[in-house]
Enzyme design. Structure first.
Site, short mmCIF file in Angstrom:
data_model
loop_
_atom_site.label_atom_id
_atom_site.label_comp_id
_atom_site.label_asym_id
_atom_site.label_seq_id
_atom_site.Cartn_x
_atom_site.Cartn_y
_atom_site.Cartn_z
N SER A 1 0.66 -1.18 -0.03
CA SER A 1 -0.03 -0.04 0.08
C SER A 1 0.89 1.12 0.05
O SER A 1 1.61 1.57 -0.96
CB SER A 1 -0.78 -0.09 1.10
N GLU B 1 -9.29 -5.50 -4.20
CA GLU B 1 -8.65 -4.41 -3.50
C GLU B 1 -9.53 -3.49 -2.79
O GLU B 1 -9.79 -3.04 -1.57
CB GLU B 1 -7.63 -3.33 -4.26
N HIS C 1 -7.83 -5.37 -0.06
CA HIS C 1 -6.72 -4.62 0.07
C HIS C 1 -6.03 -5.15 1.60
O HIS C 1 -6.79 -5.12 2.48
CB HIS C 1 -6.93 -3.37 0.24
#
Length: 516
Positions: free
Chosen positions: A198, A321, A422
């Site tokens: 990320s 995600e 995610h």
């Protein structure tokens, strides 16, 4: 004092001084080693300065403070976490078993939307990763939120100077510490693999396009990078002005910023953090800045055109995600139709002269997607998947590149609509599948399959760090090229698929789309 051999298993002599760690039988760890002076007072919003040496041995058995931030249930810091502006610390793990030769090094850059997170999160306990992977691990803190990513250079005066890209500079200084000290811990400074997820992946994307990072690492693993979420100085000036207004500081009294209470800084930052993506869908308030100095051009542009540091790269995203952002009611991802339409309009304005795909062309790529999940698919792909594909295409021309998509999920995560969201790959990468006491992931089963997924993914990540191809037993992973476009899908059984993203590429095109 020069780096030297370990005095015994837990006592190491670094250039800064002696550190004493702890042996848990599987791994030895050293926690809370300072790599920079406290970034407070006159050093607030300035480039980090190397830590001063210490005279007495340091009992390195507790983590250093995390960068100040608001609590976020999606980024649990752990029950004993202390927050403080004095947060520039790192941690080292190595296997307890002796080794004749220096081990490869892996350096972790945590995520958290450039605003949350810490190297001391329980998820990032390095014992399993180093013991099974036979690597030396370093995890680092950097300044988050406004303290690390606010660009105040547009408000600088001779009396009140400011630097840009502070968090990137923190990471660069930490990598220099690794280069100078890791041999004393049994690590090989000539075999350093950086890996991050990320925002951590975004930082590494930026460093791949940064001359100052040359020689500080030799391989990179990038998970779910928001690679196009980096902007120029005009946008960073807008964020800075919004921050000053939220903090109640006028533009002619920037001298107050050095003494502003850190809680007030976090509060103002969170206001801007929520307001910017709500007003400008698809953008972030805090992210690396294309400042013309450290970042001379947009990293996605440099990497797409093969101008990144030519180091082997392993890169990918997760299949679903955006579902995490919807589940957490986060403002960061444009999921609803109105926000997506606004994002398209703003993107066209930011890319004049570029033949950007029309809304209808993009929607053609989702003709088999149910309407209620359409926004999630678009958000996932413009925020993460397509930038990763564009980046992999360019970087594969200059260095071996391996592209993946993480598809594995459990019955429970599928039932509640999260899927392979995610950050859901992180427990498998670290081998810490049950680190959170209330984690619902395996409540409906899937643990045994998850253990096998974790073994394979850790074999790939650490095998890559050792200098080989990221293969798992019985499951080779060929490099990506623009002919076959080989892509690994990580699931109950891993598969290599040629041109996995063909339909998406047809809809989004092969031109990089980004905000400026």
């Amino acid at each position: 004092m020069d780096a030297a051999r370990a005095v015994d298993d837990t006592v190491v002599v670094t250039r800064g001084g002696v550190v004493r760690g702890r042996d848990d039988g599987r791994a030895i760890s050293w926690k809370g080693i300072r790599y920079a002076r406290p970034p407070v007072g006159a050093l607030r919003w300035r480039a980090p300065v190397e830590a001063e040496p210490w005279a007495q041995p340091l009992d390195a058995v507790t983590f250093g403070a995390a960068s100040p931030q608001r609590p976020n249930p999606a980024v649990p810091l752990g029950p004993d976490t202390v927050m403080d502006e004095d947060c520039l610390f790192l941690n080292v793990w190595r296997p307890a078993a002796p080794a004749e030769d220096a081990r490869p090094v892996m350096v972790w850059i945590h995520g958290g939307a450039y605003t949350f997170g810490s190297a001391s999160q329980p998820l990032f306990n390095g014992t399993t990763l180093v013991a099974d992977g036979d690597v030396v691990l370093v995890t680092i803190n950097y300044r988050t939120g406004a303290l690390g990513f606010l660009d105040l250079t547009g408000h600088a005066t001779p009396q009140q100077p400011f630097d840009s890209n502070l968090a990137l500079r923190d990471v660069l200084l930490a990598l220099a510490w690794v280069r100078d000290n890791i041999a004393a811990f049994g690590g090989d400074p000539e075999r350093v693999t950086v890996f991050g997820e990320s925002a951590g992946g975004g930082i590494l994307t930026a460093l791949l396009a940064t001359d100052a990072a040359s020689g500080l690492f030799h391989r990179a693993i990038i998970e779910s990078s928001p690679a196009t979420s980096m902007y120029g100085t005009d946008r960073s000036r807008t964020v800075a002005d919004r921050f000053l207004a939220a903090a109640g500081v006028s533009t002619d009294e920037v001298d107050r910023l050095r003494t502003l209470n850190v809680e007030a800084i976090v509060d103002a930052a969170m206001t801007v953090y929520a307001d910017i993506p709500s007003e400008f869908p698809g953008t972030l308030a805090f992210a690396p800045v294309i400042d013309g100095e450290l970042l001379r051009e947009a990293p996605i542009t440099a990497l797409r055109n093969g101008r990144g540091l030519p180091v082997p790269l392993l890169i990918g995203t997760n299949k679903d995600e955006a579902t995490l952002f919807k589940f957490m009611k986060s403002p960061l991802m444009p999921i609803k139709g109105e926000a997506i339409d606004t994002m398209f309009e703003n993107m066209r304005a930011d890319n004049p002269g570029l033949e950007a795909p029309t809304r209808e062309q993009v929607l053609d790529a989702y003709e088999t997607v149910r309407h209620r999940t359409l926004g999630l698919g678009i958000a996932t792909d413009i925020g993460f998947r397509m930038p990763t594909v564009w980046l992999a295409e360019g970087h594969s021309r200059v260095a071996p590149t391996y592209l993946y998509r993480f598809d594995f999920t459990t019955p429970m995560l599928k039932l509640i609509g999260i899927g392979a969201a995610h950050a859901t790959e992180l427990p498998y990468v670290w081998g810490n599948l049950t680190s959170a006491p209330k984690d619902p992931t395996f409540k409906l089963g899937g643990y045994r399959a998850g253990v096998e997924v974790s073994k394979r993914i850790r074999a790939r990540w650490t095998g890559f760090a050792h200098g080989g191809e990221p293969d798992a037993p019985g499951s080779p992973w060929p490099a990506f090229d623009e002919g076959s476009r080989a892509t690994l899908t990580v699931g109950r059984a891993d598969r290599v698929v040629d041109d996995l993203d063909r339909e998406l590429r047809g809809g989004w095109g092969d031109r990089v789309l980004a905000f400026r």
